[in-house]
Design a protein around this motif. Structure first.
Motif, PDB file in Angstrom:
ATOM      1  N   VAL A 235      -0.897   9.431   7.714  1.00  0.00           N
ATOM      2  CA  VAL A 235      -2.295   8.968   8.366  1.00  0.00           C
ATOM      3  C   VAL A 235      -3.356   8.553   7.428  1.00  0.00           C
ATOM      4  O   VAL A 235      -4.448   8.130   7.762  1.00  0.00           O
ATOM      5  CB  VAL A 235      -3.089  10.601   8.934  1.00  0.00           C
ATOM      6  CG1 VAL A 235      -2.289  11.214   9.806  1.00  0.00           C
ATOM      7  CG2 VAL A 235      -3.054  11.357   7.561  1.00  0.00           C
ATOM      8  N   THR A 236      -2.817   8.398   6.029  1.00  0.00           N
ATOM      9  CA  THR A 236      -3.675   7.662   5.063  1.00  0.00           C
ATOM     10  C   THR A 236      -3.433   6.145   5.398  1.00  0.00           C
ATOM     11  O   THR A 236      -2.365   5.610   6.320  1.00  0.00           O
ATOM     12  CB  THR A 236      -3.464   7.907   3.711  1.00  0.00           C
ATOM     13  OG1 THR A 236      -1.712   7.699   3.204  1.00  0.00           O
ATOM     14  CG2 THR A 236      -3.609   9.450   3.423  1.00  0.00           C
ATOM     15  N   GLU A 237      -3.877   5.153   4.574  1.00  0.00           N
ATOM     16  CA  GLU A 237      -3.762   3.757   4.608  1.00  0.00           C
ATOM     17  C   GLU A 237      -2.009   3.503   4.284  1.00  0.00           C
ATOM     18  O   GLU A 237      -1.323   4.487   3.470  1.00  0.00           O
ATOM     19  CB  GLU A 237      -4.374   3.002   3.803  1.00  0.00           C
ATOM     20  CG  GLU A 237      -5.831   3.164   4.075  1.00  0.00           C
ATOM     21  CD  GLU A 237      -6.824   2.394   2.888  1.00  0.00           C
ATOM     22  OE1 GLU A 237      -5.844   1.546   2.114  1.00  0.00           O
ATOM     23  OE2 GLU A 237      -7.787   2.289   2.971  1.00  0.00           O
ATOM     24  N   ALA A 238      -1.518   2.398   4.788  1.00  0.00           N
ATOM     25  CA  ALA A 238       0.031   2.283   4.712  1.00  0.00           C
ATOM     26  C   ALA A 238       0.171   2.162   3.416  1.00  0.00           C
ATOM     27  O   ALA A 238       1.195   2.577   2.913  1.00  0.00           O
ATOM     28  CB  ALA A 238       0.380   0.984   5.537  1.00  0.00           C
ATOM     29  N   LYS A 239      -0.417   1.448   2.516  1.00  0.00           N
ATOM     30  CA  LYS A 239      -0.068   1.074   1.052  1.00  0.00           C
ATOM     31  C   LYS A 239       0.134   2.585   0.390  1.00  0.00           C
ATOM     32  O   LYS A 239       0.717   3.017  -0.332  1.00  0.00           O
ATOM     33  CB  LYS A 239      -0.869   0.344   0.493  1.00  0.00           C
ATOM     34  CG  LYS A 239      -0.446  -0.084  -0.994  1.00  0.00           C
ATOM     35  CD  LYS A 239      -1.485  -0.906  -1.824  1.00  0.00           C
ATOM     36  CE  LYS A 239      -1.066  -1.266  -3.100  1.00  0.00           C
ATOM     37  NZ  LYS A 239      -2.163  -2.293  -3.682  1.00  0.00           N
ATOM     38  N   VAL A 240      -0.963   3.265   0.705  1.00  0.00           N
ATOM     39  CA  VAL A 240      -1.011   4.793   0.127  1.00  0.00           C
ATOM     40  C   VAL A 240      -0.192   5.887   0.522  1.00  0.00           C
ATOM     41  O   VAL A 240       0.581   6.457  -0.287  1.00  0.00           O
ATOM     42  CB  VAL A 240      -2.492   5.358   0.387  1.00  0.00           C
ATOM     43  CG1 VAL A 240      -2.647   6.908  -0.015  1.00  0.00           C
ATOM     44  CG2 VAL A 240      -3.625   4.522  -0.219  1.00  0.00           C
ATOM     45  N   SER A 241       0.242   5.757   1.824  1.00  0.00           N
ATOM     46  CA  SER A 241       1.230   6.640   2.107  1.00  0.00           C
ATOM     47  C   SER A 241       2.659   6.279   1.633  1.00  0.00           C
ATOM     48  O   SER A 241       3.498   7.323   1.197  1.00  0.00           O
ATOM     49  CB  SER A 241       1.415   6.436   3.807  1.00  0.00           C
ATOM     50  OG  SER A 241       1.652   5.243   4.169  1.00  0.00           O
ATOM     51  N   ARG A 242       3.051   4.800   1.533  1.00  0.00           N
ATOM     52  CA  ARG A 242       4.178   4.593   0.797  1.00  0.00           C
ATOM     53  C   ARG A 242       4.158   5.086  -0.769  1.00  0.00           C
ATOM     54  O   ARG A 242       5.274   5.617  -1.168  1.00  0.00           O
ATOM     55  CB  ARG A 242       4.557   3.166   0.963  1.00  0.00           C
ATOM     56  CG  ARG A 242       4.687   2.489   2.194  1.00  0.00           C
ATOM     57  CD  ARG A 242       5.391   0.993   2.062  1.00  0.00           C
ATOM     58  NE  ARG A 242       4.307   0.293   1.773  1.00  0.00           N
ATOM     59  CZ  ARG A 242       3.577  -0.575   2.467  1.00  0.00           C
ATOM     60  NH1 ARG A 242       3.585  -0.244   3.791  1.00  0.00           N
ATOM     61  NH2 ARG A 242       2.567  -1.274   2.016  1.00  0.00           N
ATOM     62  N   ILE A 243       3.071   4.743  -1.288  1.00  0.00           N
ATOM     63  CA  ILE A 243       3.039   5.276  -2.761  1.00  0.00           C
ATOM     64  C   ILE A 243       3.309   6.814  -2.795  1.00  0.00           C
ATOM     65  O   ILE A 243       3.883   7.231  -3.766  1.00  0.00           O
ATOM     66  CB  ILE A 243       1.683   4.852  -3.509  1.00  0.00           C
ATOM     67  CG1 ILE A 243       1.596   3.362  -3.316  1.00  0.00           C
ATOM     68  CG2 ILE A 243       1.417   5.425  -4.854  1.00  0.00           C
ATOM     69  CD1 ILE A 243       0.227   2.660  -3.857  1.00  0.00           C
ATOM     70  N   LEU A 244       2.531   7.474  -1.976  1.00  0.00           N
ATOM     71  CA  LEU A 244       2.827   8.914  -1.974  1.00  0.00           C
ATOM     72  C   LEU A 244       4.174   9.388  -1.716  1.00  0.00           C
ATOM     73  O   LEU A 244       4.756  10.352  -2.399  1.00  0.00           O
ATOM     74  CB  LEU A 244       1.891   9.527  -1.027  1.00  0.00           C
ATOM     75  CG  LEU A 244       0.241   9.531  -1.504  1.00  0.00           C
ATOM     76  CD1 LEU A 244      -0.484   9.951  -0.237  1.00  0.00           C
ATOM     77  CD2 LEU A 244       0.068  10.334  -2.610  1.00  0.00           C
ATOM     78  N   VAL A 245       4.834   8.953  -0.786  1.00  0.00           N
ATOM     79  CA  VAL A 245       6.149   9.311  -0.664  1.00  0.00           C
ATOM     80  C   VAL A 245       7.185   8.900  -1.681  1.00  0.00           C
ATOM     81  O   VAL A 245       7.894   9.702  -2.096  1.00  0.00           O
ATOM     82  CB  VAL A 245       6.803   8.662   0.902  1.00  0.00           C
ATOM     83  CG1 VAL A 245       8.111   8.651   0.883  1.00  0.00           C
ATOM     84  CG2 VAL A 245       5.962   9.155   2.045  1.00  0.00           C
ATOM     85  N   ILE A 246       6.971   7.795  -2.132  1.00  0.00           N
ATOM     86  CA  ILE A 246       7.783   7.300  -3.321  1.00  0.00           C
ATOM     87  C   ILE A 246       7.371   8.238  -4.633  1.00  0.00           C
ATOM     88  O   ILE A 246       8.409   8.620  -5.316  1.00  0.00           O
ATOM     89  CB  ILE A 246       7.412   5.799  -3.760  1.00  0.00           C
ATOM     90  CG1 ILE A 246       7.934   4.860  -2.824  1.00  0.00           C
ATOM     91  CG2 ILE A 246       8.023   5.650  -5.136  1.00  0.00           C
ATOM     92  CD1 ILE A 246       7.361   3.452  -3.051  1.00  0.00           C
ATOM     93  N   GLY A 247       6.295   8.601  -4.699  1.00  0.00           N
ATOM     94  CA  GLY A 247       5.893   9.593  -5.728  1.00  0.00           C
ATOM     95  C   GLY A 247       6.715  11.047  -5.422  1.00  0.00           C
ATOM     96  O   GLY A 247       6.915  11.499  -6.515  1.00  0.00           O
ATOM     97  N   VAL A 248       6.660  11.406  -4.381  1.00  0.00           N
ATOM     98  CA  VAL A 248       7.360  12.476  -4.132  1.00  0.00           C
ATOM     99  C   VAL A 248       8.849  12.725  -4.452  1.00  0.00           C
ATOM    100  O   VAL A 248       9.330  13.575  -5.109  1.00  0.00           O
ATOM    101  CB  VAL A 248       7.372  12.935  -2.635  1.00  0.00           C
ATOM    102  CG1 VAL A 248       8.193  14.001  -2.198  1.00  0.00           C
ATOM    103  CG2 VAL A 248       5.670  13.506  -2.125  1.00  0.00           C
TER     104      VAL A 248
END
Length: 265
Positions: A235-248
């Protein structure tokens, strides 16, 4: 008397000495009884009755009270086992299984079990790799290292993730998926259940097998985490969501690498 619904009232004058002189026509009178009505009025509850409500202060749970923390441990064994099985064999979204009632009982005991099994199997692995002509010395640093690694990861990473999601506005709009702090702890806590069987079989002196076992544990738990976090992160911005998933995924890979080289090198 045979006549139900009537009471007999006997009026005895003070000046008459015995009952033999009473006038049945004057002194015996029949009156309609209201016994049944009175009894029914006592038995039938008043539909308009409202129990006294508790004061607003008694229903609040504060951080410094035991009742605040007890609500996160109000779960029985069947629920914990069902959630553990759902983490190993995910068929439904885990947040749906929690159903708004996340617990910390299961995550705490899962993490504690992983800590002791890592210490035990790590000790066995070191014993098999040691020179048997010398006395083996138990390395209790493995126990403190396992506790710091598992407890630290399970407690700190969910807090960081929850804070980042709040920072980037996840769940602020109506209808958006969101995750609470306790739900985040529960998600990561139950993701650790895969490390119990992995730790039990990773004490083999064959290094390749240990790599395979740890890789399987990482894959299962990482898929479990990303699958359940994606509806919230997306639900966040596309760039932010990718960064969060990669961080996880990167943080979880760090946990798997630490388990492999600290306990089953």
């Amino acid at each position: 008397m045979a006549n139900r619904g009537y009471d007999v009232v006997v009026d005895v004058d003070d000046h008459e000495g015995d009952l033999g002189h009473t006038d049945l026509q004057e002194d015996l009178e029949f009156h309609s009884s209201n016994f049944n009505d009175t009894q029914s009025s006592k038995i039938t509850p008043d539909s308009t009755y409202q129990p006294p409500s508790s004061t607003s202060g008694s229903s609040k749970r504060y951080l410094w009270t035991l009742s605040f923390y007890a609500q996160f441990f109000a779960v029985d064994t069947s629920h914990v086992l069902h959630r553990c099985f759902s983490a190993l064999v995910p068929r439904r979204p885990f947040l749906d299984i929690l159903d708004g009632n996340p617990d910390l009982y299961g995550p705490f005991w899962i993490a504690t079990t992983v800590v002791f099994i890592l210490f035990l199997t790590g000790t066995i692995s070191q014993y098999l790799a040691s020179h048997h002509d010398q006395a083996f010395i138990y390395n209790f640093k493995l126990l403190s290292g396992a506790a710091g690694l598992i407890y630290g990861y399970t407690a700190i990473v969910p807090i960081a993730l929850w804070g980042l999601l709040k920072w980037f506005g996840s769940g602020n709009a109506p209808g958006e998926s969101s995750i609470g702090l306790v739900e985040s702890w529960a998600l990561y806590g139950y993701a650790n259940v895969i490390w119990i069987p992995v730790a039990l079989i990773s004490w083999s002196p064959i290094s390749v097998l240990n790599y395979v076992f740890v890789a399987v544990g990482f894959t299962v738990s990482a898929v479990f985490l990303t699958r359940n976090l994606w509806p919230v992160v997306s639900v966040t911005e596309a760039k932010v969501s990718r960064i969060l998933v990669i961080g996880v995924v990167v943080a979880h890979a760090g946990l798997a690498i630490a388990i492999k080289f600290l306990f089953f090198a």
